[in-house]
Design an enzyme around this catalytic site. Structure first.
Site, PDB file in Angstrom:
ATOM      1  N   TYR A  90      -2.330   0.010   9.831  1.00 13.58           N
ATOM      2  CA  TYR A  90      -2.290  -0.639   8.669  1.00 13.58           C
ATOM      3  C   TYR A  90      -1.205  -0.393   7.717  1.00 13.58           C
ATOM      4  CZ  TYR A  90      -3.761  -0.959   4.018  1.00 13.58           C
ATOM      5  OH  TYR A  90      -3.965  -1.048   2.490  1.00 13.58           O
ATOM      6  N   THR A 144       0.654  -1.285  -0.070  1.00 15.45           N
ATOM      7  CA  THR A 144      -0.149   0.005   0.124  1.00 15.45           C
ATOM      8  C   THR A 144       0.991   1.246  -0.208  1.00 15.45           C
ATOM      9  OG1 THR A 144      -1.645   1.355   1.302  1.00 15.45           O
ATOM     10  CG2 THR A 144      -0.068  -0.079   2.638  1.00 15.45           C
TER      11      THR A 144
END
Length: 328
Positions: A142, A118
């Site tokens: 995250y 990501t």
């Protein structure tokens, strides 16, 4: 046909990757616990196993029964805001789950992997276009969980001979141009489908978190990449790792090199749906970077990949077509 294990293959991005794999002569073997995925999102030509990446026995059975030549690893928790409230879950699923998967790969002599990473690993970045040389500084659990898995893969490449490529996604958006697959999170957390729900009267309006960022309209800027382009990047990455003759680890941005603010996206959603909706402004969320826009030059150089759908209006139109198809 060569089998490819796709963890999380019943999800939004995974279902599009499965369609692309089939088009390129591969057979997807989908492992998904259906917490966020949908069984009917998996193409009928693909094999499906319901299970969790933290379940070593299930993983070993898949490698023994299907003998995949490589893994596309998508399974994991993805909501950055939620990770600020329940970080333990993100480290358990994203990090521990990956370690269990990698152990099963080693034991079953499958060492080629494409990993779903990501852009959140970059955190707050002052560069207009973020390239892969930028130091990673994730601002939420995250992003940190994905950065940890990248580090594990680098070590496994050097020590255990893995051939691995981490794709650092920017914001996946849109839907299959033929409306065969699209975004169906429950609950929904992504900007464009949330706007569609507001436009359709399913919800009472949209919340916008933060209007005091140093941007043109004060809202966050993101690079929106069409999910079909993202799926194609996985095919190119898969071909790259399986054709490598030596162990290797690398990471590549997948984006369009252009950004749009939250308010710009919402305005386009209202134009395309032909429906207006209320926008409610809230304070910033913890962990949200101000601007994330990719440099995609490394993807072009290593994979010969570039985004085909670069027009945000077209991306939103494909997503709206899928949303309408699900409402009939």
């Amino acid at each position: 046909m060569k089998n490819i294990l796709v963890t999380g293959g019943a999800g939004y991005i995974g279902s599009h990757i499965c369609l692309r794999l089939l088009e390129h002569g591969y057979c997807p073997v989908v492992l998904d616990n259906l917490t966020n995925g949908h069984r009917d999102s998996v193409p009928i030509e693909a094999s499906f196993v319901r299970g969790d990446i933290r379940d070593r026995a299930t993983l070993d059975h898949i490698f023994i029964d299907y003998k995949p030549i490589a893994v596309i690893h998508l399974a994991g928790l993805i909501e950055a805001g939620l990770s600020m409230r329940t970080p333990e879950d993100f480290y358990n699923v994203n990090v521990t789950g990956s370690q269990v998967l990698f152990a099963s790969m080693r034991a079953n002599e499958c060492c080629s992997i494409v990993f779903s990473s990501t852009a959140a690993v970059y955190g707050n970045c002052s560069q207009q276009l973020i390239d892969e040389e930028q130091q990673i500084r994730p601002t939420n659990p995250y992003g940190r969980s994905k950065a940890i898995v990248e580090t594990i893969l680098q070590d496994y490449s050097e020590i255990y001979g893995f051939k691995a490529l981490a794709l650092r996604y920017f914001n996946a958006a849109g839907a299959d141009p033929n409306a065969r697959a699209g975004e169906r999170h429950t609950p929904e957390t992504h900007l464009i489908p949330l706007a569609f729900q507001a436009a359709a009267g399913i919800t009472s309006g949209m919340q916008v978190f933060g209007t005091d960022y140093n941007t043109l309209d004060g809202t966050c800027i993101r690079d929106y990449i069409h999910v079909d382009d993202l799926a194609k990047a996985h095919i190119d990455a898969l071909n790259f790792v399986t054709n490598q003759h030596q162990p290797n680890f690398d990471y590549i941005n997948i984006g369009t090199e252009s950004g749009a603010s939250v308010l710009q996206v919402l305005e386009l959603c209202q134009q395309i749906t032909g429906k207006s909706f209320e926008i409610n402004y809230q304070k910033r969320r913890d962990g949200d970077p101000e601007r994330l826009v990719a440099s995609a030059q490394k993807a072009k150089r290593l994979l010969n990949w570039t985004a085909r759908f670069r027009n945000l209006e077209e991306i939103i139109s494909h997503a709206w077509s899928f949303f309408e198809s699900q409402s009939k």
